[in-house]
Design an enzyme around this catalytic site. Structure first.
Site, short mmCIF file in Angstrom:
data_model
loop_
_atom_site.label_atom_id
_atom_site.label_comp_id
_atom_site.label_asym_id
_atom_site.label_seq_id
_atom_site.Cartn_x
_atom_site.Cartn_y
_atom_site.Cartn_z
N HIS A 158 0.82 -1.22 0.00
CA HIS A 158 0.00 0.00 0.00
C HIS A 158 0.86 1.27 0.00
CE1 HIS A 158 -3.61 -2.30 0.40
NE2 HIS A 158 -3.30 -2.77 1.60
N ASP A 193 -2.94 -10.59 -2.51
CA ASP A 193 -3.43 -10.15 -1.22
C ASP A 193 -4.94 -9.87 -1.29
OD1 ASP A 193 -2.05 -8.74 1.44
OD2 ASP A 193 -3.93 -7.78 0.88
N HIS A 195 -6.38 -7.26 -0.27
CA HIS A 195 -6.55 -5.86 -0.64
C HIS A 195 -5.72 -5.52 -1.87
CE1 HIS A 195 -7.10 -6.08 3.82
NE2 HIS A 195 -8.15 -5.33 3.54
N ASP A 282 -4.37 -12.85 3.77
CA ASP A 282 -5.62 -12.33 4.33
C ASP A 282 -6.82 -12.62 3.45
OD1 ASP A 282 -4.43 -10.61 2.53
OD2 ASP A 282 -4.68 -8.81 3.74
#
Length: 342
Positions: A158, A193, A195, A282
């Site tokens: 990120h 991931d 996200h 995740d």
């Protein structure tokens, strides 16, 4: 497969973040490391300490202005009367052009996208050692290893060239890809991931030498919200070199693996010389963020499928938060990858 990790990476210990406006304990805790190390060892990996690599590999993808901020902001923040124990922004610019604020508060808002990446006294060194683990893994692959695993914590995908966010400070996957570019003409980053890797996308969005591909929960109602949509294809020289595959919430193994096959078609068309896997665990059905529903056997199948690409590969740890199966999910992925690697 060699695994690279430094004990200094545990020292970053953020206490809180805001979720839906409410203070919550920060889920990116040092305990993640113990679970992941156990998972790597269960897969038969050898843990090695990375060397110090200086700022060069990090500065290749991050601006000097941002790196100076990360290194010095905590000390500056402590001089503010009544300031919080950790650096956390309370104001953000509507546009990041023109003037640059002189104050610590203004710079925090300028360089931090959200409240999920508080900076403490140990954050800078932990983030550097996390990045150096990725550098060491990349150097191992350049030296002839078919694959290497970088246990990067704090994570990185990120983080933009000059913005922290989502628990991330230095973009370890981007750093690894840039190191690989010393030898590889074309590199692909495959982000699995939960996200979207918005920082990774941003760093390479106008470049044609690194293809960025991301499978993730549809951001229309999920973090990071403003990035990760299917129509984001790159810009300028990078137009057509970014490929997003947003998945409906709660998508499980079959949907994830189907999307992965679509990703492979784009990767084959790019004809890369090397691969960086931004490995988020995740996407697991029992992860605290609860966005997707991949199972532990599903991670083994994902690892097996990626290994069949037959590329020199760096596996860089991204997300995956505290739950009973965190270490088992890493073991499953690494075993699947190692068992089917060409």
């Amino acid at each position: 497969m060699k695994t690279f990790f430094a004990e200094e990476q545990k020292r970053h210990d953020p206490k809180a973040f805001l979720s839906s406006g409410a203070p919550q304990p920060n889920p990116e805790r040092p305990e993640r490391v113990e679970r992941l190390l156990a998972g790597a060892k269960s897969a038969g990996l050898t843990i090695e300490r990375p060397r110090e690599h200086g700022l060069g590999p990090v500065a290749a993808v991050h601006t000097p202005e941002y790196l100076a901020f990360l290194e010095h902001i905590f000390a500056r923040w402590q001089r503010i009367e009544g300031a919080s124990a950790e650096v956390m922004p309370n104001i953000h610019p509507l546009a990041r052009t023109g003037s640059y604020p002189a104050s610590a508060v203004g710079q925090a808002g300028y360089h931090m996208a959200d409240t999920a990446c508080p900076i403490s006294a140990e954050t800078w060194q932990s983030a550097l050692w996390s990045a150096w683990s990725a550098v060491e893994a990349a150097e191992a692959v350049i030296s002839g290893a078919p694959a290497a695993y970088a246990l990067c914590r704090p994570p990185g995908h990120h983080a933009f060239a000059d913005v922290a966010g989502g628990f991330c400070f230095i973009n370890n996957s981007a750093v690894a890809a840039q190191v690989l570019r010393k030898q590889a003409g074309r590199v692909v980053i495959l982000d699995v991931d939960l996200h979207h890797g918005n920082g990774t996308q941003g760093i390479f969005y106008a470049r044609a030498d690194v293809l960025t591909v991301s499978l993730h929960a549809d951001p229309v109602r999920f973090y990071p919200f403003f990035w990760g949509h299917a129509d984001e294809r790159g810009e300028g020289p990078g137009l057509g070199y970014n490929f997003n595959l947003p998945l409906p919430r709660k998508s499980a193994d079959a949907a994830f693996l189907e999307a992965l096959e679509v990703a492979f078609q784009r990767i084959h068309a790019f004809s890369p010389d090397a691969l960086v896997v931004a490995l988020g665990l995740d996407a697991f059905e029992g992860d605290p963020f609860g966005g997707l529903s991949v199972t532990t056997p599903g991670f083994s199948r994902i690892g097996e499928a990626i290994a069949k690409l037959g590329l020199p590969t760096i596996i860089v740890q991204e997300g995956g938060y505290l739950c009973d199966a965190l270490g088992d999910n890493l073991t499953a992925f690494l075993t699947g990858f190692g068992g089917k690697q060409r």
